[in-house]
Write an enzyme that holds these catalytic residues in place. Structure first.
Site, PDB file in Angstrom:
ATOM      1  N   ARG A   7       9.055   4.127  11.352  1.00  0.00           N
ATOM      2  CA  ARG A   7      10.496   3.961  11.611  1.00  0.00           C
ATOM      3  C   ARG A   7      11.199   5.320  11.612  1.00  0.00           C
ATOM      4  O   ARG A   7      11.602   5.837  10.559  1.00  0.00           O
ATOM      5  CB  ARG A   7      11.097   2.998  10.587  1.00  0.00           C
ATOM      6  CG  ARG A   7      10.692   1.544  10.876  1.00  0.00           C
ATOM      7  CD  ARG A   7      11.052   0.599   9.771  1.00  0.00           C
ATOM      8  NE  ARG A   7      10.194   0.737   8.602  1.00  0.00           N
ATOM      9  CZ  ARG A   7      10.252  -0.051   7.527  1.00  0.00           C
ATOM     10  NH1 ARG A   7      11.131  -1.027   7.476  1.00  0.00           N
ATOM     11  NH2 ARG A   7       9.433   0.133   6.506  1.00  0.00           N
ATOM     12  N   PHE A  54       7.286  -4.859   0.221  1.00  0.00           N
ATOM     13  CA  PHE A  54       5.913  -5.362   0.356  1.00  0.00           C
ATOM     14  C   PHE A  54       5.852  -6.876   0.614  1.00  0.00           C
ATOM     15  O   PHE A  54       5.192  -7.334   1.552  1.00  0.00           O
ATOM     16  CB  PHE A  54       5.134  -4.998  -0.918  1.00  0.00           C
ATOM     17  CG  PHE A  54       3.745  -5.536  -0.973  1.00  0.00           C
ATOM     18  CD1 PHE A  54       2.687  -4.861  -0.380  1.00  0.00           C
ATOM     19  CD2 PHE A  54       3.469  -6.744  -1.611  1.00  0.00           C
ATOM     20  CE1 PHE A  54       1.392  -5.361  -0.427  1.00  0.00           C
ATOM     21  CE2 PHE A  54       2.181  -7.254  -1.661  1.00  0.00           C
ATOM     22  CZ  PHE A  54       1.135  -6.564  -1.068  1.00  0.00           C
ATOM     23  N   TYR A  94      -6.523  -8.973   2.288  1.00  0.00           N
ATOM     24  CA  TYR A  94      -5.746  -7.897   1.637  1.00  0.00           C
ATOM     25  C   TYR A  94      -6.561  -7.340   0.464  1.00  0.00           C
ATOM     26  O   TYR A  94      -6.701  -6.115   0.324  1.00  0.00           O
ATOM     27  CB  TYR A  94      -4.378  -8.398   1.162  1.00  0.00           C
ATOM     28  CG  TYR A  94      -3.605  -7.298   0.446  1.00  0.00           C
ATOM     29  CD1 TYR A  94      -3.160  -6.180   1.144  1.00  0.00           C
ATOM     30  CD2 TYR A  94      -3.359  -7.355  -0.935  1.00  0.00           C
ATOM     31  CE1 TYR A  94      -2.477  -5.149   0.497  1.00  0.00           C
ATOM     32  CE2 TYR A  94      -2.681  -6.323  -1.588  1.00  0.00           C
ATOM     33  CZ  TYR A  94      -2.247  -5.226  -0.864  1.00  0.00           C
ATOM     34  OH  TYR A  94      -1.589  -4.196  -1.507  1.00  0.00           O
TER      35      TYR A  94
HETATM   36  P1  NDP Z   1       6.694  -1.149   1.557  1.00  0.00           P
HETATM   37  O1  NDP Z   1       6.538  -2.243   2.566  1.00  0.00           O
HETATM   38  O2  NDP Z   1       8.001  -1.005   0.873  1.00  0.00           O
HETATM   39  O3  NDP Z   1       6.302   0.254   2.215  1.00  0.00           O
HETATM   40  C1  NDP Z   1       5.173   0.377   3.039  1.00  0.00           C
HETATM   41  C2  NDP Z   1       5.218   1.702   3.765  1.00  0.00           C
HETATM   42  O4  NDP Z   1       4.032   1.790   4.577  1.00  0.00           O
HETATM   43  C3  NDP Z   1       6.404   1.814   4.691  1.00  0.00           C
HETATM   44  O5  NDP Z   1       6.961   3.099   4.582  1.00  0.00           O
HETATM   45  C4  NDP Z   1       5.802   1.622   6.075  1.00  0.00           C
HETATM   46  O6  NDP Z   1       6.499   2.419   7.010  1.00  0.00           O
HETATM   47  C5  NDP Z   1       4.387   2.176   5.868  1.00  0.00           C
HETATM   48  N1  NDP Z   1       3.460   1.659   6.871  1.00  0.00           N
HETATM   49  C6  NDP Z   1       3.024   0.373   7.003  1.00  0.00           C
HETATM   50  N2  NDP Z   1       2.243   0.269   8.087  1.00  0.00           N
HETATM   51  C7  NDP Z   1       2.169   1.509   8.637  1.00  0.00           C
HETATM   52  C8  NDP Z   1       1.529   2.044   9.770  1.00  0.00           C
HETATM   53  N3  NDP Z   1       0.767   1.290  10.573  1.00  0.00           N
HETATM   54  N4  NDP Z   1       1.671   3.356  10.047  1.00  0.00           N
HETATM   55  C9  NDP Z   1       2.444   4.135   9.242  1.00  0.00           C
HETATM   56  N5  NDP Z   1       3.076   3.698   8.166  1.00  0.00           N
HETATM   57  C10 NDP Z   1       2.953   2.394   7.869  1.00  0.00           C
HETATM   58  O7  NDP Z   1       5.536  -1.401   0.500  1.00  0.00           O
HETATM   59  P2  NDP Z   1       5.103  -0.646  -0.851  1.00  0.00           P
HETATM   60  O8  NDP Z   1       5.863   0.589  -1.040  1.00  0.00           O
HETATM   61  O9  NDP Z   1       5.110  -1.652  -1.921  1.00  0.00           O
HETATM   62  O10 NDP Z   1       3.578  -0.344  -0.521  1.00  0.00           O
HETATM   63  C11 NDP Z   1       3.029   0.954  -0.457  1.00  0.00           C
HETATM   64  C12 NDP Z   1       1.546   0.871  -0.738  1.00  0.00           C
HETATM   65  O11 NDP Z   1       1.338   0.370  -2.051  1.00  0.00           O
HETATM   66  C13 NDP Z   1       0.757  -0.053   0.191  1.00  0.00           C
HETATM   67  O12 NDP Z   1      -0.485   0.540   0.450  1.00  0.00           O
HETATM   68  C14 NDP Z   1       0.574  -1.328  -0.647  1.00  0.00           C
HETATM   69  O13 NDP Z   1      -0.559  -2.039  -0.262  1.00  0.00           O
HETATM   70  C15 NDP Z   1       0.429  -0.731  -2.016  1.00  0.00           C
HETATM   71  N6  NDP Z   1       0.737  -1.589  -3.151  1.00  0.00           N
HETATM   72  C16 NDP Z   1       1.940  -2.268  -3.254  1.00  0.00           C
HETATM   73  C17 NDP Z   1       2.194  -3.062  -4.359  1.00  0.00           C
HETATM   74  C18 NDP Z   1       3.455  -3.840  -4.510  1.00  0.00           C
HETATM   75  O14 NDP Z   1       3.456  -4.850  -5.273  1.00  0.00           O
HETATM   76  N7  NDP Z   1       4.559  -3.463  -3.892  1.00  0.00           N
HETATM   77  C19 NDP Z   1       1.231  -3.149  -5.462  1.00  0.00           C
HETATM   78  C20 NDP Z   1      -0.002  -2.441  -5.240  1.00  0.00           C
HETATM   79  C21 NDP Z   1      -0.208  -1.666  -4.145  1.00  0.00           C
HETATM   80  P3  NDP Z   1       6.875   2.003   8.524  1.00  0.00           P
HETATM   81  O15 NDP Z   1       7.034   0.507   8.529  1.00  0.00           O
HETATM   82  O16 NDP Z   1       8.129   2.746   8.788  1.00  0.00           O
HETATM   83  O17 NDP Z   1       5.734   2.477   9.328  1.00  0.00           O
HETATM   84  C1  8X3 Z   2       0.117  -5.618  -4.208  1.00  0.00           C
HETATM   85  C2  8X3 Z   2       0.012  -6.409  -5.468  1.00  0.00           C
HETATM   86  O1  8X3 Z   2      -0.596  -8.682  -6.414  1.00  0.00           O
HETATM   87  O2  8X3 Z   2       0.604  -8.652  -4.315  1.00  0.00           O
HETATM   88  O3  8X3 Z   2      -1.057  -4.925  -3.947  1.00  0.00           O
HETATM   89  O4  8X3 Z   2      -1.708  -8.055  -4.396  1.00  0.00           O
HETATM   90  S1  8X3 Z   2      -0.456  -8.018  -5.106  1.00  0.00           S
END
Ligand code: NDP
Ligand code: 8X3
Length: 254
Positions: free
Chosen positions: A35, A190, A153
């Site tokens: 974005r 997320f 996932y």
């Molecule tokens: P968000 O959805 O808030 O942020 C995800 C980020 O990833 C965005 O900035 C998005 O940017 C980017 N992204 C997704 N797809 C792409 C792509 N194809 N190319 C480039 N950028 C991409 O989620 P979180 O901050 O929660 O997640 C961040 C990481 O942490 C992920 O790997 C997630 O699996 C992991 N995680 C999250 C948890 C949670 O409970 N929130 C717990 C454990 C792990 P844009 O859309 O602009 O491209």
């Molecule tokens: C994100 C945490 O519990 O939704 O990785 O898988 S959970």
């Protein structure tokens, strides 16, 4: 000393909070994501608030040629990347394996596994050249225990777990730290992404307990980069007090 940090997925959640924290502490940050409008807004805000250098790279981690082009476009000074935060990722859907969508599966594997590899492939040689660096991969409790309907996932985050261990071993002799941060539930975009924009379903994920925030995780990512040169956090599993692992939560009724 000011460092150069590259964060994938800095347009929201953990990545955005991490970019803010590094900028606040005087570091130069390369923010990336799909974005472009959010990247430009964040760059302007961080530069004016913290008087630091921010470089925005707009690419999709799933497109290998675009990843390569974006990293190659970095001016020489910006190629001295000290910390790579492999954060971009997502869950798409929460369905039993027998009814999951191929489109969701491909999105998760292409982003969480292949995307992480494409970015790492470009940055690792730059770190090896300098015999230093720190790679921080965002795993998950989902990469430690599988939960119902988490199938693909979870598999993608098990892959991150394995890749982190593999990187740590292979990069040992190059002086490169490799850390996995494996959070449980944190309230970011997320769940909204997982449920394809359904905010009601997303909000339900965080009801009845105090989930972690993006700032909580950013603090841990930042902390892992502040240790003395001879120390490396290999794997950090973190949840809110109300969550024991992927499956067990203590939630209040309402
Ligand atoms: P968000 O959805 O808030 O942020 C995800 C980020 O990833 C965005 O900035 C998005 O940017 C980017 N992204 C997704 N797809 C792409 C792509 N194809 N190319 C480039 N950028 C991409 O989620 P979180 O901050 O929660 O997640 C961040 C990481 O942490 C992920 O790997 C997630 O699996 C992991 N995680 C999250 C948890 C949670 O409970 N929130 C717990 C454990 C792990 P844009 O859309 O602009 O491209
Ligand atoms: C994100 C945490 O519990 O939704 O990785 O898988 S959970």
């Amino acid at each position: 000393m000011s460092k150069i940090i590259l964060i994938t997925g800095a347009t929201s959640g953990f990545g955005e909070a991490t970019a803010r924290l590094f900028a606040k502490n005087g570091h130069s940050v390369i923010i990336t994501g799909r974005r472009a409008d959010r990247l430009e807004k964040l760059k302007a805000e961080l530069e004016s608030t913290y008087k630091v250098n921010i470089l925005a790279l707009n690419f999709d981690v799933r497109k290998q040629a675009d990843v390569q082009k974006a990293v190659a476009s970095l001016p020489a000074a910006w190629q001295q990347i000290d910390v790579l935060v492999n954060n971009a990722g997502l869950a798409s859907g929460l369905d039993p394996i027998q009814s999951g969508s191929l489109e969701d599966w491909e999105k998760m594997i292409d982003t969480n596994v292949k995307g992480l590899l494409y970015v790492s492939k470009e940055i690792i040689p730059l770190m090896i050249k300098r015999n230093q660096g720190h790679i921080i991969n965002l795993g998950s409790t989902a990469g430690k225990e599988v939960y119902a309907n988490g199938n693909v996932y979870c598999a993608s985050k098990y892959a991150v777990d394995a890749l982190t261990k593999g990187m740590r071993i292979d990069l040992l002799k190059h002086g490169i730290k490799v850390t996995q941060i494996a959070p449980g539930a944190a309230n970011t975009e997320f769940a909204t992404v997982r449920f394809h924009g359904d905010k009601e379903k997303a909000n339900a994920v965080y009801k009845g307990y105090q989930p972690m925030t993006a700032d909580d995780i950013a603090g841990l990512i930042y902390y892992s980069t502040t240790l003395p040169p001879h120390l490396c956090i290999n794997d950090l599993v973190v949840t809110s007090l109300a969550q024991a692992n992927s499956i067990y939560f203590h939630k209040t009724e309402n």
